[in-house]
Write a protein that holds these residues in place. Structure first.
Motif, PDB file in Angstrom:
ATOM      1  N   ILE A  46       0.840  -1.200   0.000  1.00 48.52           N
ATOM      2  CA  ILE A  46       0.000   0.000   0.000  1.00 48.52           C
ATOM      3  C   ILE A  46       0.874   1.249   0.000  1.00 48.52           C
ATOM      4  O   ILE A  46       0.647   2.184  -0.771  1.00 48.52           O
ATOM      5  CB  ILE A  46      -0.971  -0.002   1.201  1.00 48.52           C
ATOM      6  CG1 ILE A  46      -1.979  -1.147   1.067  1.00 48.52           C
ATOM      7  CG2 ILE A  46      -1.678   1.350   1.332  1.00 48.52           C
ATOM      8  CD1 ILE A  46      -2.779  -1.425   2.329  1.00 48.52           C
ATOM      9  N   GLU A  47       1.887   1.256   0.842  1.00 50.00           N
ATOM     10  CA  GLU A  47       2.787   2.414   0.939  1.00 50.00           C
ATOM     11  C   GLU A  47       3.526   2.687  -0.367  1.00 50.00           C
ATOM     12  O   GLU A  47       3.898   3.822  -0.649  1.00 50.00           O
ATOM     13  CB  GLU A  47       3.807   2.203   2.056  1.00 50.00           C
ATOM     14  CG  GLU A  47       3.227   2.358   3.440  1.00 50.00           C
ATOM     15  CD  GLU A  47       4.224   2.031   4.529  1.00 50.00           C
ATOM     16  OE1 GLU A  47       5.087   1.142   4.321  1.00 50.00           O
ATOM     17  OE2 GLU A  47       4.137   2.657   5.593  1.00 50.00           O
ATOM     18  N   SER A  48       3.746   1.644  -1.158  1.00 49.80           N
ATOM     19  CA  SER A  48       4.475   1.817  -2.424  1.00 49.80           C
ATOM     20  C   SER A  48       3.665   2.644  -3.419  1.00 49.80           C
ATOM     21  O   SER A  48       4.214   3.107  -4.414  1.00 49.80           O
ATOM     22  CB  SER A  48       4.811   0.453  -3.039  1.00 49.80           C
ATOM     23  OG  SER A  48       3.664  -0.125  -3.651  1.00 49.80           O
ATOM     24  N   ASP A  49       2.360   2.803  -3.145  1.00 53.24           N
ATOM     25  CA  ASP A  49       1.469   3.566  -4.024  1.00 53.24           C
ATOM     26  C   ASP A  49       1.402   2.987  -5.436  1.00 53.24           C
ATOM     27  O   ASP A  49       1.093   3.691  -6.390  1.00 53.24           O
ATOM     28  CB  ASP A  49       1.874   5.041  -4.091  1.00 53.24           C
ATOM     29  CG  ASP A  49       1.060   5.912  -3.155  1.00 53.24           C
ATOM     30  OD1 ASP A  49       0.008   5.446  -2.681  1.00 53.24           O
ATOM     31  OD2 ASP A  49       1.465   7.061  -2.918  1.00 53.24           O
ATOM     32  N   ASN A  50       1.705   1.696  -5.576  1.00 52.70           N
ATOM     33  CA  ASN A  50       1.626   1.044  -6.867  1.00 52.70           C
ATOM     34  C   ASN A  50       0.157   0.853  -7.226  1.00 52.70           C
ATOM     35  O   ASN A  50      -0.560   0.114  -6.548  1.00 52.70           O
ATOM     36  CB  ASN A  50       2.353  -0.305  -6.817  1.00 52.70           C
ATOM     37  CG  ASN A  50       2.332  -1.008  -8.146  1.00 52.70           C
ATOM     38  OD1 ASN A  50       1.277  -1.356  -8.654  1.00 52.70           O
ATOM     39  ND2 ASN A  50       3.505  -1.214  -8.709  1.00 52.70           N
ATOM     40  N   ALA A  56      -6.356  -3.720  -4.222  1.00 50.08           N
ATOM     41  CA  ALA A  56      -6.436  -5.113  -3.756  1.00 50.08           C
ATOM     42  C   ALA A  56      -5.740  -5.258  -2.403  1.00 50.08           C
ATOM     43  O   ALA A  56      -6.209  -6.004  -1.533  1.00 50.08           O
ATOM     44  CB  ALA A  56      -5.809  -6.051  -4.781  1.00 50.08           C
ATOM     45  N   ALA A  57      -4.644  -4.540  -2.211  1.00 48.71           N
ATOM     46  CA  ALA A  57      -3.923  -4.608  -0.939  1.00 48.71           C
ATOM     47  C   ALA A  57      -4.757  -3.989   0.194  1.00 48.71           C
ATOM     48  O   ALA A  57      -4.803  -4.530   1.304  1.00 48.71           O
ATOM     49  CB  ALA A  57      -2.569  -3.913  -1.055  1.00 48.71           C
ATOM     50  N   ILE A  58      -5.433  -2.886  -0.085  1.00 53.32           N
ATOM     51  CA  ILE A  58      -6.293  -2.257   0.925  1.00 53.32           C
ATOM     52  C   ILE A  58      -7.421  -3.212   1.306  1.00 53.32           C
ATOM     53  O   ILE A  58      -7.722  -3.406   2.488  1.00 53.32           O
ATOM     54  CB  ILE A  58      -6.848  -0.906   0.412  1.00 53.32           C
ATOM     55  CG1 ILE A  58      -5.718   0.130   0.344  1.00 53.32           C
ATOM     56  CG2 ILE A  58      -7.982  -0.404   1.313  1.00 53.32           C
ATOM     57  CD1 ILE A  58      -6.087   1.413  -0.397  1.00 53.32           C
ATOM     58  N   GLN A  59      -8.045  -3.828   0.301  1.00 52.84           N
ATOM     59  CA  GLN A  59      -9.116  -4.798   0.570  1.00 52.84           C
ATOM     60  C   GLN A  59      -8.590  -5.970   1.393  1.00 52.84           C
ATOM     61  O   GLN A  59      -9.259  -6.437   2.321  1.00 52.84           O
ATOM     62  CB  GLN A  59      -9.713  -5.314  -0.740  1.00 52.84           C
ATOM     63  CG  GLN A  59     -10.501  -4.277  -1.484  1.00 52.84           C
ATOM     64  CD  GLN A  59     -10.857  -4.711  -2.910  1.00 52.84           C
ATOM     65  OE1 GLN A  59     -10.410  -5.742  -3.391  1.00 52.84           O
ATOM     66  NE2 GLN A  59     -11.648  -3.892  -3.574  1.00 52.84           N
ATOM     67  N   ILE A  74      -5.939   4.550   8.424  1.00 58.66           N
ATOM     68  CA  ILE A  74      -6.406   5.928   8.670  1.00 58.66           C
ATOM     69  C   ILE A  74      -5.280   6.912   8.343  1.00 58.66           C
ATOM     70  O   ILE A  74      -5.502   7.936   7.690  1.00 58.66           O
ATOM     71  CB  ILE A  74      -6.881   6.102  10.138  1.00 58.66           C
ATOM     72  CG1 ILE A  74      -8.283   5.522  10.296  1.00 58.66           C
ATOM     73  CG2 ILE A  74      -6.874   7.556  10.568  1.00 58.66           C
ATOM     74  CD1 ILE A  74      -9.385   6.311   9.603  1.00 58.66           C
ATOM     75  N   GLY A  75      -4.076   6.590   8.778  1.00 56.63           N
ATOM     76  CA  GLY A  75      -2.932   7.449   8.466  1.00 56.63           C
ATOM     77  C   GLY A  75      -2.700   7.548   6.965  1.00 56.63           C
ATOM     78  O   GLY A  75      -2.422   8.632   6.433  1.00 56.63           O
ATOM     79  N   TYR A  76      -2.828   6.429   6.280  1.00 57.80           N
ATOM     80  CA  TYR A  76      -2.638   6.423   4.826  1.00 57.80           C
ATOM     81  C   TYR A  76      -3.716   7.278   4.160  1.00 57.80           C
ATOM     82  O   TYR A  76      -3.428   8.071   3.266  1.00 57.80           O
ATOM     83  CB  TYR A  76      -2.684   4.989   4.293  1.00 57.80           C
ATOM     84  CG  TYR A  76      -2.488   4.922   2.802  1.00 57.80           C
ATOM     85  CD1 TYR A  76      -1.230   5.136   2.237  1.00 57.80           C
ATOM     86  CD2 TYR A  76      -3.555   4.683   1.951  1.00 57.80           C
ATOM     87  CE1 TYR A  76      -1.047   5.102   0.869  1.00 57.80           C
ATOM     88  CE2 TYR A  76      -3.381   4.646   0.577  1.00 57.80           C
ATOM     89  CZ  TYR A  76      -2.130   4.855   0.041  1.00 57.80           C
ATOM     90  OH  TYR A  76      -1.957   4.834  -1.317  1.00 57.80           O
ATOM     91  N   MET A  77      -4.944   7.118   4.600  1.00 58.50           N
ATOM     92  CA  MET A  77      -6.048   7.875   4.020  1.00 58.50           C
ATOM     93  C   MET A  77      -5.843   9.380   4.207  1.00 58.50           C
ATOM     94  O   MET A  77      -6.192  10.175   3.339  1.00 58.50           O
ATOM     95  CB  MET A  77      -7.381   7.463   4.643  1.00 58.50           C
ATOM     96  CG  MET A  77      -8.563   8.093   3.938  1.00 58.50           C
ATOM     97  SD  MET A  77     -10.100   7.810   4.791  1.00 58.50           S
ATOM     98  CE  MET A  77     -10.009   9.070   6.039  1.00 58.50           C
ATOM     99  N   ASP A  78      -5.275   9.763   5.324  1.00 58.17           N
ATOM    100  CA  ASP A  78      -5.059  11.184   5.614  1.00 58.17           C
ATOM    101  C   ASP A  78      -3.782  11.732   4.975  1.00 58.17           C
ATOM    102  O   ASP A  78      -3.544  12.931   5.022  1.00 58.17           O
ATOM    103  CB  ASP A  78      -5.008  11.406   7.128  1.00 58.17           C
ATOM    104  CG  ASP A  78      -6.377  11.219   7.783  1.00 58.17           C
ATOM    105  OD1 ASP A  78      -7.407  11.299   7.083  1.00 58.17           O
ATOM    106  OD2 ASP A  78      -6.402  10.980   9.009  1.00 58.17           O
ATOM    107  N   SER A  79      -2.971  10.865   4.377  1.00 66.21           N
ATOM    108  CA  SER A  79      -1.709  11.300   3.766  1.00 66.21           C
ATOM    109  C   SER A  79      -1.954  11.802   2.345  1.00 66.21           C
ATOM    110  O   SER A  79      -3.079  11.773   1.840  1.00 66.21           O
ATOM    111  CB  SER A  79      -0.708  10.141   3.752  1.00 66.21           C
ATOM    112  OG  SER A  79      -1.106   9.155   2.812  1.00 66.21           O
ATOM    113  N   GLU A  80      -0.890  12.221   1.717  1.00 69.76           N
ATOM    114  CA  GLU A  80      -0.971  12.659   0.326  1.00 69.76           C
ATOM    115  C   GLU A  80      -0.944  11.424  -0.567  1.00 69.76           C
ATOM    116  O   GLU A  80       0.111  10.873  -0.851  1.00 69.76           O
ATOM    117  CB  GLU A  80       0.205  13.584  -0.018  1.00 69.76           C
ATOM    118  CG  GLU A  80       0.114  14.950   0.613  1.00 69.76           C
ATOM    119  CD  GLU A  80      -1.085  15.744   0.125  1.00 69.76           C
ATOM    120  OE1 GLU A  80      -1.385  15.726  -1.089  1.00 69.76           O
ATOM    121  OE2 GLU A  80      -1.744  16.382   0.960  1.00 69.76           O
ATOM    122  N   ILE A  81      -2.099  10.992  -1.010  1.00 73.23           N
ATOM    123  CA  ILE A  81      -2.213   9.818  -1.869  1.00 73.23           C
ATOM    124  C   ILE A  81      -1.944  10.263  -3.302  1.00 73.23           C
ATOM    125  O   ILE A  81      -2.501  11.270  -3.756  1.00 73.23           O
ATOM    126  CB  ILE A  81      -3.621   9.192  -1.755  1.00 73.23           C
ATOM    127  CG1 ILE A  81      -3.880   8.757  -0.309  1.00 73.23           C
ATOM    128  CG2 ILE A  81      -3.790   8.036  -2.716  1.00 73.23           C
ATOM    129  CD1 ILE A  81      -5.323   8.420  -0.005  1.00 73.23           C
TER     130      ILE A  81
END
Length: 167
Positions: A46-50, A56-59, A74-81
């Motif tokens: 998820i962090e790789s933003d691929n 699929a990784a989030i699911q 939650i942290g990922y959602m609040d970050s710069e996606i």
């Protein structure tokens, strides 16, 4: 003797060395049989933003994740996606769905905050309401009922669905 579980963990540990379809199928397998040891590798994916694997990784994390993984999401959602606004919206909705699937009571307050935030995107609020309903906390009934007074039919429908989840 290498087990299917070991092979799956190996693929997720180094997903970029495997065919995309194999990685996606591995994520599905890990979800289905609930291989919780895969969570650190799924978080890295998820962090790789691929974009090939992110949704699929989030699911998958929604199916196998722990309280720590809920905080991560939650942290990922609040970050710069990365991506355009539409793509970020889809990712954020997927995070809300995953948190609901996790029944992540640890982030209940954050979900309630999102539901109440009238400046937040309607689809995100609706997804947060659905996730909140999956937690089945009677204290959330007033928050969900308050969505009935919203003018947006999506919010009203999510409120009904969320309340229907409560037993």
């Amino acid at each position: 003797l290498v087990t299917l579980k070991d092979a799956s963990l190996g693929i997720l540990d180094d997903p970029f060395g495997s065919p995309k379809d194999l990685v996606k199928q591995t994520l599905q397998y890990v979800s289905k049989v609930s291989i919780k040891e895969a969570a650190p590798s799924v978080r890295k994916l998820i962090e790789s933003d691929n974009v090939d694997f992110r949704d699929a990784a989030i699911q998958t994390l929604g199916k196998i994740g722990s309280a720590e993984d809920a905080q991560f999401l939650i942290g990922y959602m609040d970050s710069e996606i990365s991506g355009d606004e539409k793509l970020r919206l889809i990712v954020r909705q997927n995070v809300m769905t995953a948190l609901g699937d996790m029944k992540a009571v640890e982030i209940r307050d954050r979900l309630a905050e999102i539901v109440k935030d009238s400046t937040e995107n309607t689809m995100i609020r609706a997804s947060a309401a659905t996730a909140l309903g999956k937690l089945e906390n009677p204290e959330d009934v007033p928050i969900l009922v308050s969505l009935f007074s919203e003018t947006d039919p999506i919010l009203r429908a999510s409120s009904i669905g969320a309340l229907a989840n409560m037993h």
